[in-house]
Design a protein around this motif. Structure first.
Motif, PDB file in Angstrom:
ATOM      1  N   VAL A 611       0.885  -1.176   0.181  1.00  7.83           N
ATOM      2  CA  VAL A 611       0.012  -0.013  -0.017  1.00  7.83           C
ATOM      3  C   VAL A 611       0.999   1.270  -0.033  1.00  7.83           C
ATOM      4  CG1 VAL A 611      -1.810   1.370   1.428  1.00  7.83           C
ATOM      5  CG2 VAL A 611      -2.068  -1.249   1.220  1.00  7.83           C
ATOM      6  N   ASN A 612       1.869   1.250   0.921  1.00 10.72           N
ATOM      7  CA  ASN A 612       2.804   2.510   0.705  1.00 10.72           C
ATOM      8  C   ASN A 612       3.621   2.746  -0.379  1.00 10.72           C
ATOM      9  OD1 ASN A 612       4.190   4.719   2.849  1.00 10.72           O
ATOM     10  ND2 ASN A 612       5.931   3.610   1.753  1.00 10.72           N
ATOM     11  N   GLU A 613       3.857   1.693  -0.748  1.00  6.65           N
ATOM     12  CA  GLU A 613       4.555   1.858  -2.330  1.00  6.65           C
ATOM     13  C   GLU A 613       3.602   2.123  -3.489  1.00  6.65           C
ATOM     14  OE1 GLU A 613       8.476   2.054  -4.160  1.00  6.65           O
ATOM     15  OE2 GLU A 613       7.855   1.175  -2.114  1.00  6.65           O
ATOM     16  N   ALA A 614       2.214   1.882  -3.392  1.00 10.06           N
ATOM     17  CA  ALA A 614       1.547   2.148  -4.195  1.00 10.06           C
ATOM     18  C   ALA A 614       1.347   3.698  -4.261  1.00 10.06           C
ATOM     19  CB  ALA A 614      -0.032   1.323  -4.018  1.00 10.06           C
ATOM     20  N   ALA A 615       1.037   4.047  -2.884  1.00 10.57           N
ATOM     21  CA  ALA A 615       0.914   5.391  -2.703  1.00 10.57           C
ATOM     22  C   ALA A 615       2.113   6.262  -3.462  1.00 10.57           C
ATOM     23  CB  ALA A 615       0.723   5.890  -1.115  1.00 10.57           C
ATOM     24  N   LEU A 616       3.482   5.878  -3.299  1.00  9.31           N
ATOM     25  CA  LEU A 616       4.426   6.491  -3.971  1.00  9.31           C
ATOM     26  C   LEU A 616       4.121   6.424  -5.404  1.00  9.31           C
ATOM     27  CD1 LEU A 616       7.269   5.157  -1.679  1.00  9.31           C
ATOM     28  CD2 LEU A 616       6.409   7.445  -1.644  1.00  9.31           C
ATOM     29  N   LEU A 617       3.885   5.461  -5.941  1.00 12.97           N
ATOM     30  CA  LEU A 617       3.650   5.279  -7.565  1.00 12.97           C
ATOM     31  C   LEU A 617       2.633   6.229  -8.005  1.00 12.97           C
ATOM     32  CD1 LEU A 617       3.757   1.379  -8.019  1.00 12.97           C
ATOM     33  CD2 LEU A 617       5.781   2.923  -8.884  1.00 12.97           C
ATOM     34  N   LEU A 618       1.715   6.389  -7.333  1.00 12.81           N
ATOM     35  CA  LEU A 618       0.694   7.163  -7.523  1.00 12.81           C
ATOM     36  C   LEU A 618       0.906   8.700  -7.515  1.00 12.81           C
ATOM     37  CD1 LEU A 618      -2.308   7.437  -8.635  1.00 12.81           C
ATOM     38  CD2 LEU A 618      -3.017   7.825  -6.560  1.00 12.81           C
ATOM     39  N   ALA A 619       1.773   9.155  -6.635  1.00 15.97           N
ATOM     40  CA  ALA A 619       2.079  10.457  -6.378  1.00 15.97           C
ATOM     41  C   ALA A 619       3.284  10.759  -7.353  1.00 15.97           C
ATOM     42  CB  ALA A 619       2.926  10.482  -4.974  1.00 15.97           C
ATOM     43  N   GLU A 620       3.990   9.864  -7.890  1.00 16.33           N
ATOM     44  CA  GLU A 620       5.185  10.148  -9.081  1.00 16.33           C
ATOM     45  C   GLU A 620       4.651  10.043 -10.166  1.00 16.33           C
ATOM     46  OE1 GLU A 620       8.106   7.071  -8.019  1.00 16.33           O
ATOM     47  OE2 GLU A 620       8.094   7.668  -6.030  1.00 16.33           O
ATOM     48  N   GLY A 621       3.173   9.411 -10.361  1.00 19.21           N
ATOM     49  CA  GLY A 621       3.034   9.313 -11.727  1.00 19.21           C
ATOM     50  C   GLY A 621       3.175   8.469 -12.680  1.00 19.21           C
ATOM     51  N   GLY A 672      15.803   5.499   5.556  1.00 14.80           N
ATOM     52  CA  GLY A 672      15.360   5.585   3.881  1.00 14.80           C
ATOM     53  C   GLY A 672      14.026   5.251   3.392  1.00 14.80           C
ATOM     54  N   PHE A 673      13.160   4.929   4.755  1.00 14.84           N
ATOM     55  CA  PHE A 673      11.780   4.687   4.542  1.00 14.84           C
ATOM     56  C   PHE A 673      11.240   5.987   3.848  1.00 14.84           C
ATOM     57  CE2 PHE A 673       7.144   4.663   5.552  1.00 14.84           C
ATOM     58  CZ  PHE A 673       6.744   3.330   4.923  1.00 14.84           C
ATOM     59  N   VAL A 674      10.332   6.023   2.926  1.00 16.01           N
ATOM     60  CA  VAL A 674       9.667   7.106   2.103  1.00 16.01           C
ATOM     61  C   VAL A 674       8.055   6.835   2.407  1.00 16.01           C
ATOM     62  CG1 VAL A 674       9.254   8.630   0.356  1.00 16.01           C
ATOM     63  CG2 VAL A 674      11.461   7.545   0.461  1.00 16.01           C
ATOM     64  N   ARG A 675       7.503   7.621   3.149  1.00 19.02           N
ATOM     65  CA  ARG A 675       6.027   7.765   3.317  1.00 19.02           C
ATOM     66  C   ARG A 675       5.229   8.087   2.089  1.00 19.02           C
ATOM     67  NH1 ARG A 675       1.440   8.167   5.864  1.00 19.02           N
ATOM     68  NH2 ARG A 675       1.016   7.376   7.993  1.00 19.02           N
ATOM     69  N   GLY A 676       4.280   7.028   1.770  1.00 25.12           N
ATOM     70  CA  GLY A 676       3.238   7.299   0.786  1.00 25.12           C
ATOM     71  C   GLY A 676       2.247   8.366   1.279  1.00 25.12           C
ATOM     72  N   ASP A 677       1.399   9.146   0.323  1.00 29.85           N
ATOM     73  CA  ASP A 677       0.426   9.961   0.705  1.00 29.85           C
ATOM     74  C   ASP A 677      -0.883   9.092   0.499  1.00 29.85           C
ATOM     75  OD1 ASP A 677      -1.613  11.725   0.945  1.00 29.85           O
ATOM     76  OD2 ASP A 677      -1.131  13.104  -0.498  1.00 29.85           O
ATOM     77  N   LEU A 678      -1.432   8.463   1.819  1.00 34.06           N
ATOM     78  CA  LEU A 678      -2.605   7.579   1.611  1.00 34.06           C
ATOM     79  C   LEU A 678      -3.750   8.486   1.350  1.00 34.06           C
ATOM     80  CD1 LEU A 678      -2.209   5.160   4.823  1.00 34.06           C
ATOM     81  CD2 LEU A 678      -1.278   5.023   2.376  1.00 34.06           C
ATOM     82  N   ALA A 679      -3.762   9.704   1.737  1.00 31.90           N
ATOM     83  CA  ALA A 679      -4.977  10.432   1.242  1.00 31.90           C
ATOM     84  C   ALA A 679      -5.280  10.467  -0.176  1.00 31.90           C
ATOM     85  CB  ALA A 679      -4.912  11.906   1.658  1.00 31.90           C
ATOM     86  N   ARG A 680      -4.222  10.927  -1.012  1.00 33.86           N
ATOM     87  CA  ARG A 680      -4.238  10.785  -2.423  1.00 33.86           C
ATOM     88  C   ARG A 680      -4.732   9.370  -2.830  1.00 33.86           C
ATOM     89  NH1 ARG A 680      -0.122  13.331  -6.855  1.00 33.86           N
ATOM     90  NH2 ARG A 680      -0.967  12.488  -8.824  1.00 33.86           N
ATOM     91  N   LEU A 681      -3.760   8.482  -2.603  1.00 36.23           N
ATOM     92  CA  LEU A 681      -4.175   6.960  -2.920  1.00 36.23           C
ATOM     93  C   LEU A 681      -5.648   6.585  -2.619  1.00 36.23           C
ATOM     94  CD1 LEU A 681      -2.695   4.248  -4.035  1.00 36.23           C
ATOM     95  CD2 LEU A 681      -2.569   3.670  -1.571  1.00 36.23           C
ATOM     96  N   LEU A 682      -6.124   6.742  -1.593  1.00 33.12           N
ATOM     97  CA  LEU A 682      -7.624   6.261  -1.299  1.00 33.12           C
ATOM     98  C   LEU A 682      -8.682   7.284  -1.391  1.00 33.12           C
ATOM     99  CD1 LEU A 682      -6.415   4.708   2.152  1.00 33.12           C
ATOM    100  CD2 LEU A 682      -6.592   3.411  -0.109  1.00 33.12           C
ATOM    101  N   GLY A 683      -8.406   8.499  -1.932  1.00 33.26           N
ATOM    102  CA  GLY A 683      -9.351   9.413  -2.381  1.00 33.26           C
ATOM    103  C   GLY A 683     -10.058  10.145  -1.161  1.00 33.26           C
TER     104      GLY A 683
END
Length: 683
Positions: A611-621, A672-683
């Motif tokens: 889930v965290n990696e998915a959030a990063l992927l979405l944020a990076e386009g 090195g852990f980069v936290r993804g933006d769950l708000a953007r991922l989950l809407g």
């Protein structure tokens, strides 16, 4: 949506709701009105329901599922009851497909005539449901419990010719469908009030019980995780009781499944798969010509791509630089087709036509004939760049150039050509002629019509194309890499490989990560790790267990040992003392006191990493839509379809608890852990 015509004393009601006569509320209403009109006309003796060449009916209108229209009168069971109780014979004339509610519509008629090419089936199991309008009750009564169960549990359509002697059809014809159906309606009209109805067929209770229990015992582990499979068996188990009781039980089971997580996840996947295959509005364009392709590399991947293209009716030029390798590739393709013919899955004439479209060559100038050139050589940047220098010199102007890479930067590959706008990535999954997923990778300069051509190729090959941005590992391997790392961390923290694998297969993953690693070969990941060693930040947590296994020659199944040992080629259920010693040493070097992890803890950590990696992927386009990530993980990486994907899973969780859990994951991973933006991922 319907037309009403007379052929002498037979009313022909034609369903006309393009493209596939889905049983929307409007179509159901019009069928009911047309039926009533036919019954009221004293000059009418019989009725024929017919669709078009493409479909009698493909079933329920999925867009209405869960909406008020789905429950608006007449609901499908009510319409079918009217058909079945009609005082005049109703015959279904089936061409194209009759699926789900479409087949249930035909089952409620007094007779069925089909073209031999028609396809019929009850695919509701693929949506986590069971037939809810009499399919589990009428079909077994007509074709027998064994055949009925096989059709409902598999969800796969079968041809009318295959079922010609099953009892499902009154007649299967090669032509003149409507005439045959009208003739059958006239025959039934002569019977008077004694019209044949599926509900009146009697089944032996003991035989039904025995066949249902046999089928229940035959369910595999993944099927047992999905409640719809048990519900099918529970519904068919009551086919020997009075029909109305059976219908009531089926409806109860159906309605109980509709709100389940599994059914919602499967409906979600059905929807988002269709969205994933569409380019965003700003990139939509007309695809370039696509009739002849060239594949460079005659190894397993290259020949798999070639087979997919040949099956799609495309011409294929297979290019190699080594004559022996080219002959091995040609033979691999030939052996594949011979096996298909032997198994009865392809006709010899179709195979002959496919092989006639294949050209094998060592001559680079033959690339000039291709509309699309796909490179499928060794996963090494220098090797691929050398190939594309040759491609650039020989491919015709305007040809689409594609690299099949899993990880490499496609802009680095495009840079060695004079036409980077014509290049994109096409990440096929092995075996390429079997796996449905195709990652279509957009480079910095990829033209919109080049991307459209890549997506069109995926559709032509009957694959599921998903657009990805150009980043290491694209969507799938990027998420899988985060998942795999977290599973390795769990080895150091206290779990054994078999505990991790069993926890994840227990959730429904096709295989656990360590079994997958052994199957693909540990040396592949080891080679990549060594290549990236100089770029690794020494402060980041790095698990060296795989490296140490490889140093001892344990490279996976191919060497008889990896994470697991494989005596006689079969994996042992648990890891041996050598592996456990390596893992315990890794824990000690990290200063970790090993603590057992429960299956739920293992699953949750693995999912949180995804889930965290998915959030990063979405944020990076890298992913256009969050749902595209779920499509990729389900189609290419064994994520259980009935769980929807990591994004869908996250959407089912309490948001505050999920945020807190990701914070906990950050503490486990460390520097090195980069936290993804769950708000953007989950809407």
């Amino acid at each position: 949506m319907t037309t009403f015509q007379r052929q002498q004393d037979i009313a022909v009601i034609t369903l006309d709701h393009p493209p596939v006569n889905s049983l929307s509320h409007a179509l159901r209403s019009q069928i009911a009105h047309a039926l009533a009109a036919a019954v009221a006309d004293p000059a009418i003796r019989g009725i024929v329901l017919v669709g078009n060449d493409k479909a009698f009916s493909a079933g329920a209108d999925v867009s209405e599922m869960g909406s008020p229209k789905q429950l608006a009168e007449p609901i499908l069971p009510e319409l079918l009851a009217r058909l079945e109780s009609c005082p005049k014979p109703v015959v279904a004339a089936i061409a194209g497909v009759a699926l789900g509610g479409g087949l249930e519509l035909a089952l409620s008629c007094h007779g069925r005539v089909a073209l031999d090419s028609a396809k019929v089936g009850l695919p509701e199991i693929s949506l986590g449901l069971i037939p809810g309008s009499g399919g589990t009750q009428r079909l077994p009564r007509l074709v027998g419990v064994a055949t009925g169960l096989e059709m409902i549990l598999s969800g796969q359509p079968r041809s009318a010719s295959q079922l010609a002697d099953s009892g499902l059809f009154d007649q299967v014809v090669a032509a003149d469908l409507l005439a045959a159906a009208c003739a059958r309606a006239s025959e039934l009209a002569a019977l008077g009030a004694q019209l044949p109805r599926a509900r009146d067929y009697q089944l032996d209770a003991d035989a039904v019980a025995a066949q249902v229990e046999q089928a229940r015992a035959g369910l595999n582990a993944r099927q047992r995780l999905q409640p719809a499979y048990g519900a099918v068996l529970d519904a068919v188990a009551v086919t020997a009781v009075p029909f109305e009781q059976g219908l009531a039980r089926e409806r109860q089971l159906f309605l109980g499944l509709v709100p389940t997580t599994q059914a919602r996840a499967l409906r979600y996947q059905f929807k988002v798969e269709r969205e994933a295959s569409k380019l965003p509005a700003e990139l939509q364009a007309q695809p370039r010509a696509l009739q002849q392709i060239a594949v460079i590399g005659a190894g397993t991947m290259g020949t798999g791509i070639a087979i997919s293209a040949l099956d799609a009716g495309l011409g294929v030029t297979l290019l190699e630089q080594d004559g022996a390798a080219l002959e091995r590739g040609r033979q691999r393709i030939s052996d594949h087709y011979r096996a298909r013919v032997t198994a009865g899955k392809m006709k010899a004439a179709v195979v002959a036509a496919a092989e006639a479209r294949l050209q094998t060559t060592l001559d680079w100038t033959e690339l000039a004939r291709a509309d699309l050139v796909i490179e499928a050589v060794f996963e090494d940047l220098a090797v691929k760049q050398a190939v594309f220098r040759q491609v650039d010199a020989h491919a015709r102007a305007g040809a689409v150039l594609a690299t099949n890479t899993s990880y490499l930067d496609i802009d680095d590959i495009a840079a060695v050509t004079s036409r980077p706008q014509d290049l994109l990535g096409l990440h096929f999954f092995s075996p390429a002629n079997v796996m449905k997923l195709l990652e279509v990778v957009r480079g910095a300069h990829s033209a919109p019509d080049v991307l459209a051509t890549g997506m069109e190729l995926g559709r032509r090959l009957k694959k599921l194309p998903v657009l990805c941005g150009n980043a290491f590992g694209f969507i799938g391997n990027r998420v899988y890499n985060a998942y795999r790392k977290q599973c390795e961390f769990m080895l150091e923290d206290g779990a054994w490989p078999e505990e991790v694998d069993q926890a994840l297969t227990g959730m429904g993953f096709a295989m656990g990560p360590f079994a997958v690693a052994d199957l693909s070969g540990l040396d592949i990941a080891w080679r990549m790790r060594k290549a990236q060693a100089e770029m690794r930040d020494p402060r980041e947590r790095y698990v060296a267990i795989l490296d140490r296994l490889c140093e001892q020659g344990r490279l996976g199944r191919k060497t008889g040992a990896g994470y697991y040992a494989y005596p006689d080629g079969k994996p042992q259920r648990s890891t041996d003392s050598t592996v456990r010693a390596i893992i315990e040493q890794a824990s000690a070097e990290r200063g970790i006191t090993r603590q057992p992890l429960t299956p739920e803890q293992i699953r949750r950590r693995a999912l949180l990493a995804m889930v965290n990696e998915a959030a990063l992927l979405l944020a990076e386009g890298v992913a256009v839509r969050a749902s595209d990530i779920d499509v990729v993980l389900v189609q290419g990486y064994g994520f259980p379809r009935w769980e929807g994907g990591p994004v869908f899973w996250a959407q089912q969780q309490d948001r505050a608890e999920l945020e807190q859990a990701i914070d906990g994951l950050a503490a486990i991973v460390g520097h090195g852990f980069v936290r993804g933006d769950l708000a953007r991922l989950l809407g």
